[in-house]
Design an enzyme around this catalytic site. Structure first.
Site, PDB file in Angstrom:
ATOM      1  CB  SER A   1      -0.946   0.012   1.210  1.00 38.99           C
ATOM      2  OG  SER A   1      -0.216   0.176   2.417  1.00 38.99           O
TER       3      SER A   1
ATOM      4  CE  LYS B   1      -2.848   2.524   5.028  1.00 36.87           C
ATOM      5  NZ  LYS B   1      -2.804   1.676   3.811  1.00 36.87           N
TER       6      LYS B   1
END
Length: 246
Positions: free
Chosen positions: A77, A122
């Protein structure tokens, strides 16, 4: 001669009994204290080797608890910046002295109650007070009216987002996205859930500062310049031609 010697003998005899032992007592006490550690070490199986290993383990535990700890990237990701299997060093002390996460930082956070019962990694796109919109006419995210060129770290060939959004980040929270937008479960996927997909700053474990393995990928993770021109929250100074579209 004898009369002169008598006071000398009396002076000697007038000294408190045991005065010599008293003067030596501190020396014995110091020796006793200094021998305590060797006695403790001698009582350990393996002696000094075991003591050294225990000291190293305690030091590593203290560093992991208060300063930094490694974190293994579980998925793709965050590609291309971070690959699955990479191990990064997370600086836990980065935000403990007043400064909070900044736009562009890569952070590790506890997703319990927001993303899932595990830790996530993230990139911070919006901080408290920011107005984050996707997207402008060129497909770029806008933060406080300023379009952000993320091409330097987005997965090649991907757009900023295929999911439109228009959010204001509450104080004390963060809007986070993966660099591989097509393979990332992030704030966009939870816009309608409690918290609006934005994580509390208190859930942040630390900032990812280094890729430490594999060794051929060892490098420092720098905050990109893409967010440097974003104005302060509340400014929202849109520029001509940067209107949002769905």
């Amino acid at each position: 001669m004898d009369t002169e010697a008598q006071p000398t003998e009396r002076d000697r005899s007038s000294r408190p009994a045991g005065s010599e032992e008293t003067s030596e007592a501190p020396g014995r006490e110091e020796r006793s204290r200094s021998s305590l550690v060797p006695r403790l070490v001698d009582g350990l199986p393996g002696g000094w080797i075991t003591a050294t290993l225990l000291s190293v383990l305690l030091l590593l535990l203290a560093l992991s608890t208060f300063v930094a700890r490694p974190f293994q990237i579980p998925s793709g990701s965050m590609e291309p910046s971070l690959r699955a299997g990479d191990r990064v060093l997370v600086l836990k002390a980065a935000y403990r002295f007043g400064a909070g996460p900044q736009r562009g930082d890569v952070v590790v956070f506890d997703g319990t109650g927001y993303f899932g019962d595990t830790d996530y990694i993230k990139r911070v796109v919006g901080v408290g007070g920011d107005h984050v919109v996707c997207c402008d006419r060129e497909g770029r995210i806008r933060v406080n009216g300023r379009s952000v060129d993320e091409s330097g770290f987005l997965f090649p060939g991907e757009s900023a987002s295929t999911v439109p959004f228009d959010v204001v980040v509450p104080e004390g929270r963060l809007f986070v996205l993966g660099d591989h937008r097509g393979d990332s479960s992030d704030s966009r996927d939870r816009l309608g859930s409690p918290g609006g997909g934005m994580i509390p700053v208190s859930a942040v474990i630390g900032r990812a500062d280094w890729i430490v393995s594999p060794f051929d990928r060892t490098t420092r993770l720098h905050r990109p310049d893409a967010y440097a021109r974003v104005p302060a929250p509340g400014t929202n100074a849109a520029h001509p031609g940067e209107g949002a579209h769905g």
